[in-house]
Scaffold this motif. Structure first.
Motif, PDB file in Angstrom:
ATOM      1  N   UNK A 570       0.816  -1.219   0.000  1.00  0.00           N
ATOM      2  CA  UNK A 570       0.000   0.000   0.000  1.00  0.00           C
ATOM      3  C   UNK A 570       0.846   1.264   0.000  1.00  0.00           C
ATOM      4  N   UNK A 571       2.073   1.185   0.533  1.00  0.00           N
ATOM      5  CA  UNK A 571       2.982   2.335   0.430  1.00  0.00           C
ATOM      6  C   UNK A 571       3.308   2.599  -1.036  1.00  0.00           C
ATOM      7  N   UNK A 572       3.563   1.527  -1.785  1.00  0.00           N
ATOM      8  CA  UNK A 572       3.857   1.671  -3.218  1.00  0.00           C
ATOM      9  C   UNK A 572       2.603   2.097  -3.982  1.00  0.00           C
ATOM     10  N   UNK A 573       1.459   1.552  -3.610  1.00  0.00           N
ATOM     11  CA  UNK A 573       0.204   1.910  -4.289  1.00  0.00           C
ATOM     12  C   UNK A 573      -0.095   3.396  -4.110  1.00  0.00           C
ATOM     13  N   UNK A 574       0.169   3.917  -2.920  1.00  0.00           N
ATOM     14  CA  UNK A 574      -0.080   5.338  -2.679  1.00  0.00           C
ATOM     15  C   UNK A 574       0.798   6.203  -3.578  1.00  0.00           C
ATOM     16  N   UNK A 575       2.046   5.792  -3.804  1.00  0.00           N
ATOM     17  CA  UNK A 575       2.944   6.546  -4.692  1.00  0.00           C
ATOM     18  C   UNK A 575       2.433   6.525  -6.129  1.00  0.00           C
ATOM     19  N   UNK A 576       1.950   5.376  -6.579  1.00  0.00           N
ATOM     20  CA  UNK A 576       1.428   5.280  -7.943  1.00  0.00           C
ATOM     21  C   UNK A 576       0.140   6.084  -8.098  1.00  0.00           C
ATOM     22  N   UNK A 577      -0.727   6.016  -7.092  1.00  0.00           N
ATOM     23  CA  UNK A 577      -1.988   6.764  -7.143  1.00  0.00           C
ATOM     24  C   UNK A 577      -1.718   8.269  -7.158  1.00  0.00           C
TER      25      UNK A 577
END
Length: 672
Positions: A570-577
């Motif tokens: 989710x840390x990576x997902x937040x960066x992509x979002x």
């Protein structure tokens, strides 16, 4: 020398190995041991080569069947030598009684002779050594169910004979039957070969059955063998050519303890098993188990597919299972199976704690608490294990359901979550989630039903089945409300917000996410509250409130970055979002920074879903900058990843790719 089989098929690599052994051993005589599973065709290969090389052996060819006789004892080398000496003209009364004297006379008579020898069905290396000639012009072929690896000290080349490939098996069937039934149904014929495990003996049984029944089609044969309980019985109807009888010979040659281990392996619900699982199933000390496994490997009743990983041939698995039903008690078999399942639970539980430490806990009471699983220190190793054991765990869940072990079925399904979070596998997840819901209902456990139903709803959303997802989440809300489970209620609202966002209903997504965020905050679940904030930010951006949405996404990204070690996905997902939102807002310079960070992180944690999303947003980034080629490459990569998972997003992106290509052909693609 017996004649080779009429329908001998292929075996080019094995015949080449025998030819190389002969040509490279002319100064000392050749010796090759063909070993493999009973019924795999070792004797056929040996006879084929011997007959093809007949002209080389001008002084004759000798054959002996060293298999056990009616008394259960392997053929005595002395008896074999006596027969050969008499064949060479030694009067019966002159043949010495002593084995060593017979062997010496034999070696003297054939010294420097060009002879070929086939020792069929050898049981021990001692049998072979006693009858070896001393001629440098000789070639000795040995067939054995055991490896007889100690003959390497005598210069033997070890040639493993595997089951036939699907193509070769189809050709053997076609030649055996003698009409066009196989050629007119090649796909089904390939399935028939697979059901026979590629074993020539099994294929010969089915080929003879079909040859004698002209109206008996390939599809009918496949249907007969489809059910595992009936397969061995059908392949063992003829006493002269019986698959079970062939396997029994190898089984009966084991010690009582090794036979027990063989039967235990046949109870394993899956097709492959790790050493940890075998230890759990048998309950044996490692040193003792190693002895048993060595005996099974030596007898070709077990295959080591990798270090510490084993497999029974499909028909051997059925054979071992049937023997277990005949020789072991029902209670004993149940104990073995549950120990295996709980071993998988232990390992999956450990992988789950490492990969998703934030996952809500659940209590499971182990029936066999002494059973241990595999331990993991690295995230990659845990995810690799889940991938490798996915099919086995699904088989275990099915078995637990069949035996009405509802708690074991539900809990194993529950702790498989990291596999589906990181690797997708939507088709496998559908099976697991549906079995989990059923198990919870059978238990009458509303909380477990709600948890499993929420997962199933989110999966339906990914598969594009939003009506089904909405209905399931409505049931979740009812369940958790009835239980007074505030976390469950908030988690359901969180799932509803994600589905509303995917459906393009931005305001509904915001409403649900705000309810979820408030619920999580009241419970002190900060990470979950931030994930709800992430959805609120996405919905705001989608509804054209770009500035407000980006501000919320920045806040979510900062907070999730703090828990990166526990929740890297989710840390990576937040960066992509955040990067995706910045592309929409026109700030491609900053967007590239976040996209690169998120993409790199998803690569490092091995998330298929994350990599698919990274390619998707990277495609939008390149398209916004007028680079149609790069945009299409990334979109195509995203489609491949989503297709691999069975995600409905692939179809949406395919339509987008078609539109982009049409636009690229018609003119510039740059956007402000």
């Amino acid at each position: 020398m017996p004649t080779p089989p009429a329908y001998f098929t292929n075996r080019d690599s094995e015949l080449t190995a025998l030819e190389q052994t002969y040509t490279s051993s002319r100064d000392r005589g050749g010796l090759a041991v063909l070993s493999g599973l009973g019924g795999v065709g070792k004797t056929a290969v040996a006879l084929q080569w011997m007959h093809s090389a007949q002209e080389r052996f001008t002084d004759g060819q000798f054959y002996a069947d060293l298999a056990a006789g009616d008394d259960g004892e392997p053929a005595a080398p002395g008896a074999v030598l006596g027969g050969w000496l008499r064949a060479l003209g030694v009067p019966a009364e002159a043949v010495p009684a002593d084995l060593e004297q017979r062997a010496a006379w034999w070696r003297s008579l054939v010294a420097d002779k060009a002879i070929g020898i086939l020792l069929d069905n050898a049981w021990t290396a001692a049998q072979v050594r006693a009858v070896l000639p001393a001629s440098p012009r000789s070639m000795v072929l040995v067939t054995a169910r055991r490896q007889l690896a100690s003959l390497r000290m005598d210069g033997a080349q070890l040639v493993f004979v595997p089951p036939l490939s699907t193509g070769d098996g189809v050709r053997l069937l076609d030649r055996t039957i003698g009409d066009d039934r196989v050629r007119s149904a090649e796909t089904e014929a390939g399935r028939l070969v697979d059901l026979c495990g590629g074993l020539p003996i099994a294929l010969s049984v089915m080929g003879a059955r079909m040859a004698s029944r002209p109206r008996y089609g390939v599809a009918q044969a496949v249907a007969e063998l489809q059910h595992e309980r009936d397969r061995l019985r059908i392949l063992s109807r003829e006493e002269e050519v019986s698959v079970s009888s062939v396997f029994d010979l190898s089984y009966n040659g084991l010690s009582a303890e090794a036979r027990r281990t063989y039967r235990t392996l046949g109870m394993h619900p899956g097709r492959e098993m790790s050493i940890e699982t075998v230890l759990a199933a048998t309950g044996l000390p490692p040193a003792v188990l190693d002895e048993h496994l060595d005996a099974l490997l030596e007898a070709h009743l077990l295959e080591e597919v990798n270090v510490g990983r084993y497999r029974l041939h499909d028909l051997l698995r059925l054979h071992a299972g049937e023997l277990a039903r005949e020789e072991d008690s029902s209670a004993g078999r149940a104990t073995v199976v549950l120990r295996v399942i709980e071993s998988y639970i232990r390992s999956a539980e450990g992988a789950c704690r490492l990969l998703t430490p934030h996952l809500r806990g659940a209590d499971y009471s182990f029936t066999y608490p002494e059973v241990v699983g595999k331990e993991f220190e690295e995230r990659a190793a845990a995810l690799d294990w889940l991938e490798a054991e996915c099919a086995n765990m699904i088989s275990c869940i099915r078995t637990a359901v069949d035996r009405r072990w509802w708690a074991a079925a539900w809990y194993l399904a529950y702790v498989m979550w990291p596999l589906f979070r990181y690797a997708g596998h939507h088709q496998e997840r559908l099976v697991v989630d549906e079995l989990a819901v059923r198990s919870a209902k059978e238990l009458g456990d509303l909380e477990w039903e709600g948890r499993a139903t929420r997962r199933l709803a989110l999966l339906h959303n990914l598969r594009g089945q939003r009506a089904e997802a909405d209905e399931l989440l409505h049931r979740c809300f009812e369940v958790f409300s009835e239980l007074g489970d505030d976390y469950g209620v908030a988690n359901t609202r969180d799932a509803q917000s994600a589905i509303a966002l995917a459906a393009g209903d931005d305001q509904r997504a915001v409403n649900f996410a705000e309810q979820a965020r408030a619920g999580f905050a009241a419970l002190g679940k900060e990470r979950k509250a931030i994930l709800s904030l992430l959805i609120i930010g996405q919905a705001k951006v989608a509804s054209a409130a770009t500035g407000e949405g980006i501000a919320l996404l920045r806040e979510a990204q900062r907070e999730l970055a703090r828990s990166r070690e526990a929740d890297p996905y989710n840390a990576a997902r937040a960066e992509l979002v955040l990067g995706e939102a910045l592309v929409r807002g026109g700030d491609t310079a900053e967007a590239e920074t976040w996209l690169t960070a998120g993409e790199t992180a998803m690569q490092s944690i091995g998330s298929v879903e994350g990599k698919a999303f990274a390619h998707q947003v990277r495609a939008d980034f390149h398209w916004s900058r007028g680079d149609a080629v790069a945009a299409e490459e990334h979109l195509a990569a995203a489609i491949r990843h989503f297709d691999y998972q069975g995600d409905a997003a692939a179809d949406v992106l395919r339509r987008r790719l078609t539109d982009w290509r049409a636009q690229a052909e018609s003119g510039p693609t740059g956007r402000a």
